[in-house]
Scaffold this motif. Structure first.
Motif, PDB file in Angstrom:
ATOM      1  N   VAL A 110       6.447  13.123   0.804  1.00  0.00           N
ATOM      2  CA  VAL A 110       7.106  11.900   1.259  1.00  0.00           C
ATOM      3  C   VAL A 110       6.174  10.733   0.921  1.00  0.00           C
ATOM      4  O   VAL A 110       5.120  10.579   1.532  1.00  0.00           O
ATOM      5  CB  VAL A 110       7.365  11.953   2.784  1.00  0.00           C
ATOM      6  N   GLU A 111       6.569   9.963  -0.090  1.00  0.00           N
ATOM      7  CA  GLU A 111       5.732   8.822  -0.480  1.00  0.00           C
ATOM      8  C   GLU A 111       6.321   7.557   0.107  1.00  0.00           C
ATOM      9  O   GLU A 111       7.526   7.332   0.006  1.00  0.00           O
ATOM     10  CB  GLU A 111       5.760   8.644  -2.001  1.00  0.00           C
ATOM     11  N   VAL A 112       5.469   6.762   0.703  1.00  0.00           N
ATOM     12  CA  VAL A 112       5.963   5.513   1.278  1.00  0.00           C
ATOM     13  C   VAL A 112       5.201   4.356   0.653  1.00  0.00           C
ATOM     14  O   VAL A 112       3.968   4.359   0.600  1.00  0.00           O
ATOM     15  CB  VAL A 112       5.778   5.492   2.807  1.00  0.00           C
ATOM     16  N   ASP A 113       5.949   3.389   0.163  1.00  0.00           N
ATOM     17  CA  ASP A 113       5.324   2.203  -0.420  1.00  0.00           C
ATOM     18  C   ASP A 113       5.764   0.979   0.383  1.00  0.00           C
ATOM     19  O   ASP A 113       6.947   0.805   0.658  1.00  0.00           O
ATOM     20  CB  ASP A 113       5.771   2.060  -1.881  1.00  0.00           C
ATOM     21  N   SER A 125       0.823   1.161   6.361  1.00  0.00           N
ATOM     22  CA  SER A 125       0.483  -0.091   7.047  1.00  0.00           C
ATOM     23  C   SER A 125      -0.983  -0.108   7.455  1.00  0.00           C
ATOM     24  O   SER A 125      -1.434  -1.039   8.110  1.00  0.00           O
ATOM     25  CB  SER A 125       1.319  -0.259   8.329  1.00  0.00           C
ATOM     26  N   GLY A 126      -1.703   0.988   7.130  1.00  0.00           N
ATOM     27  CA  GLY A 126      -3.129   1.017   7.422  1.00  0.00           C
ATOM     28  C   GLY A 126      -3.479   1.507   8.814  1.00  0.00           C
ATOM     29  O   GLY A 126      -4.615   1.404   9.265  1.00  0.00           O
ATOM     30  N   LEU A 127      -2.506   2.066   9.541  1.00  0.00           N
ATOM     31  CA  LEU A 127      -2.788   2.510  10.907  1.00  0.00           C
ATOM     32  C   LEU A 127      -3.359   3.923  10.987  1.00  0.00           C
ATOM     33  O   LEU A 127      -3.960   4.293  11.989  1.00  0.00           O
ATOM     34  CB  LEU A 127      -1.507   2.440  11.734  1.00  0.00           C
ATOM     35  N   PRO A 179       3.674  -1.882  15.399  1.00  0.00           N
ATOM     36  CA  PRO A 179       4.489  -2.903  14.727  1.00  0.00           C
ATOM     37  C   PRO A 179       5.239  -2.255  13.555  1.00  0.00           C
ATOM     38  O   PRO A 179       4.675  -1.409  12.864  1.00  0.00           O
ATOM     39  CB  PRO A 179       3.447  -3.891  14.224  1.00  0.00           C
ATOM     40  N   PHE A 180       6.493  -2.614  13.378  1.00  0.00           N
ATOM     41  CA  PHE A 180       7.246  -2.102  12.230  1.00  0.00           C
ATOM     42  C   PHE A 180       7.173  -3.144  11.129  1.00  0.00           C
ATOM     43  O   PHE A 180       7.583  -4.298  11.318  1.00  0.00           O
ATOM     44  CB  PHE A 180       8.701  -1.826  12.618  1.00  0.00           C
ATOM     45  N   SER A 181       6.659  -2.770  10.001  1.00  0.00           N
ATOM     46  CA  SER A 181       6.439  -3.715   8.903  1.00  0.00           C
ATOM     47  C   SER A 181       7.725  -4.446   8.538  1.00  0.00           C
ATOM     48  O   SER A 181       8.785  -3.830   8.426  1.00  0.00           O
ATOM     49  CB  SER A 181       5.925  -2.938   7.693  1.00  0.00           C
ATOM     50  N   MET A 205       0.841  -1.208   0.000  1.00  0.00           N
ATOM     51  CA  MET A 205       0.000   0.000   0.000  1.00  0.00           C
ATOM     52  C   MET A 205       0.876   1.257   0.000  1.00  0.00           C
ATOM     53  O   MET A 205       1.981   1.227   0.500  1.00  0.00           O
ATOM     54  CB  MET A 205      -0.841  -0.016   1.281  1.00  0.00           C
ATOM     55  N   ILE A 206       0.345   2.337  -0.580  1.00  0.00           N
ATOM     56  CA  ILE A 206       1.115   3.573  -0.657  1.00  0.00           C
ATOM     57  C   ILE A 206       0.459   4.646   0.223  1.00  0.00           C
ATOM     58  O   ILE A 206      -0.768   4.745   0.269  1.00  0.00           O
ATOM     59  CB  ILE A 206       1.172   4.112  -2.110  1.00  0.00           C
ATOM     60  N   ALA A 207       1.282   5.414   0.929  1.00  0.00           N
ATOM     61  CA  ALA A 207       0.766   6.573   1.656  1.00  0.00           C
ATOM     62  C   ALA A 207       1.636   7.760   1.314  1.00  0.00           C
ATOM     63  O   ALA A 207       2.824   7.618   1.059  1.00  0.00           O
ATOM     64  CB  ALA A 207       0.798   6.326   3.156  1.00  0.00           C
ATOM     65  N   SER A 208       0.999   8.919   1.295  1.00  0.00           N
ATOM     66  CA  SER A 208       1.766  10.111   0.966  1.00  0.00           C
ATOM     67  C   SER A 208       1.589  11.128   2.097  1.00  0.00           C
ATOM     68  O   SER A 208       0.476  11.395   2.540  1.00  0.00           O
ATOM     69  CB  SER A 208       1.246  10.641  -0.370  1.00  0.00           C
TER      70      SER A 208
END
Ligand SMILES: Nc1ncnc2c1ncn2[C@@H]1O[C@H](COP(=O)(O)OP(=O)(O)OP(=O)(O)O)[C@@H](O)[C@H]1O
Ligand SMILES: [Mg+2]
Ligand SMILES: [Zn+2]
Length: 511
Positions: free
Chosen positions: A20-23, A92-94, A58-60, A1-4
């Motif tokens: 800051v894009e995180v995938d 991570s959906g949090l 939790p750290f993915s 999943m991607i979050a920006s």
């Protein structure tokens, strides 16, 4: 999943958007950061990982890619820790991803998840407001400086967990509130005052004229004559900072990380007095990632160079450009950056290496050659940019013993402020704001003088051996003296006083 997640970087003293894009995707547990990160940003991986774990999330253990966009801007500093951590938790959906786009985030993370202070939250607040974001979340220690910007909510973040709770809607963070008018009402208190300086009336007058027109000034005199003492009191007679000037100066301190955390805004004109061993980069700014130097830290205030002749020649050389342009451009392989640098230069020096030339009580033992070399260090183009040259003689003992108090800074400042108001009005349709900044076109327009004054000036130039360049300087100073008097015309008296402020031109003939 991607979050920006949105954040900002500072270029010069202004902020620009960094996304800051995180995938997070299936794969080996690697954590890569791309998009021109400097070392400090690359190291953020370790801090972010520890902060997330120690905050109880939790750290993915999947593959994490962080992209900092746009890639063209160098990313430096530790301020991206918080947005990167939030991006990882978002991916991570949090954290609901849509809420992340409403705010800008900035902050360094400590290993236990606390948010630590960073540079540049004021420019970020200005940028966020102008771009219409809902609010910004910055380290609690930096929230005061950001909160002087109106029409944007500034949320002080203390820990990663607190910010996550806020974004999940589980807790409220009170926006920082600062009353700008209160800050300005708390009048600046100086612990020095012109009333401390006994005698020296003609020097004080010269300093008052300099302050009134924003003229650069050099004081030349023997040891102990009070040059340093006078210079340190000049800010006490300058007109107070306006709000816009305060914001501009504060931005410089904000991007340099020099703003005290209990101070929201710099409301007092800066006074900088770098030591003569300073490097050119220290004076005008520079470094691998350019940082503002002393000329910018004195923006809207005073730059005092004590013992001018002791400064390295190349250091004095680089002063010319900011003196001319009121800003400074620093070119490095990485980038070219311009910082504001509009300051009043105040310099002091002895007349000769031993200091006692022209002192009636001491004998000067310097040779002509020594004196010449001493003078030559600061001659030429730099001196040309200093309007007022004033000799500061040793104070007669009886003046020092006088009981009476001299005139207070507050009184002098009133006259200076009135003279400046006349100038602000005069130049309201131009880009300049004080007499010292006039170019030859302005001088033609605003410094007309009668025949009598012209002939006085010509005689002065001939007989006293003043340089031709002194001509325009004298006209500008005379304009300021007239403004101090509230006079619209420049009379011959003003010209003759102004001529006295070109001491060094005259003294050149002595050596
Ligand atoms: N006009 C004055 N009124 C009151 N005190 C004075 C005056 N002039 C000098 N002093 C006293 O003398 C001290 C030395 O003055 P100051 O350091 O300003 O001299 P200076 O001209 O900068 O000398 P130097 O060339 O050695 O740097 C001051 O701290 C102050 O106590
Ligand atoms: Mg001194
Ligand atoms: Zn000497």
């Amino acid at each position: 999943m991607i979050a920006s997640v949105l954040s900002s970087a500072v270029i010069g003293i202004d902020a620009c958007l960094v996304e800051v894009e995180v995938d997070i995707s299936n794969g080996l547990p690697v954590f890569t950061t791309v998009g021109l990160p400097e070392t400090s940003v690359k190291e953020s991986r370790e801090r972010v990982k520890a902060a997330i774990n120690n905050s109880g999330y939790p750290f993915s253990d999947d593959r994490i890619t962080v992209n900092l966009a746009p890639a063209g801007i160098k990313k430096e500093g530790t301020g991206f820790d918080l947005p990167i951590a939030l991006g990882i938790l978002g991916a991570s959906g949090l954290i609901p991803v849509n809420i992340l786009s409403e705010y800008l985030f900035l902050g360094e993370l400590s290993l236990d998840g606390r948010i630590k202070s960073v540079k540049g939250s004021l420019p970020m607040a200005l940028f966020a407001r102008d771009s219409g974001y809902k609010g910004i979340i910055v380290p609690a220690d930096n929230s005061r400086e950001a909160s002087v910007v109106e029409k944007i909510s500034v949320f002080p973040g203390k820990t990663l967990a607190q910010v996550v709770d806020f974004l999940q809607g589980n807790t409220i963070i009170e926006a920082e509130k600062t009353s700008v008018s209160n800050i300005f009402e708390n009048k600046e208190v100086y612990d020095t005052d012109f009333s401390d300086v006994m005698g020296q009336e003609h020097v004080k007058r010269a300093v008052e004229v300099a302050a009134s027109g924003g003229h650069n000034i050099i004081m030349v005199g023997p040891p102990g004559s009070g040059k340093t003492m006078l210079a340190r009191r000049i800010t006490t007679i300058l007109p107070p900072l306006s709000f816009d000037e305060a914001i501009e100066t504060t931005k410089i301190y904000s991007v340099t990380g020099m703003l005290p955390k209990d101070r929201a805004l710099i409301t007092v004109k800066p006074f900088r007095a770098p030591h003569h061993t300073i490097s050119d980069a220290g004076l005008i700014g520079g470094g691998h990632i350019p940082k503002p130097g002393e000329v910018s830290l004195s923006h809207n205030g005073v730059l005092f160079l004590d013992e001018l002749s002791e400064f390295k020649k190349n250091v004095l050389e680089v002063l010319r450009q900011p003196l001319e342009d009121q800003d400074v451009t620093i070119s490095r392989a990485a980038s070219t950056i311009t910082y504001p640098a509009s300051f009043m230069l105040v310099a002091a020096m002895n007349p000769c290496p031993c200091g006692y030339l022209s002192d009636p009580k001491h004998e000067c033992r310097c040779t002509d050659n020594q004196i010449h070399r001493y003078r030559a260090k600061v001659s030429g183009p730099l001196m040309d940019r200093i309007d007022i040259h004033i000799e500061v003689p040793a104070v007669p003992h009886r003046d020092l013993m006088k009981d009476a108090r001299a005139e207070s800074s507050e009184n002098i400042r009133k006259r200076v402020t009135d003279a400046r108001s006349i100038q602000l009005k005069r130049f309201s349709r131009t880009k300049i704001f004080c007499n010292a900044q006039m170019n030859s076109r302005h001088i033609k327009k605003y410094c007309r003088i009668n025949k009598e004054s012209v002939s006085l000036l010509e005689t002065a130039i001939d007989r006293l051996g003043l340089s031709a360049r002194a001509y325009n300087r004298i006209l500008k100073i005379a304009r300021t003296i007239a403004d101090l008097d509230g006079a619209s015309d420049i009379s011959v008296d003003y010209i003759s006083e102004a001529i006295q402020y070109r001491n060094l031109d005259r003294a050149k003939r002595l050596y």
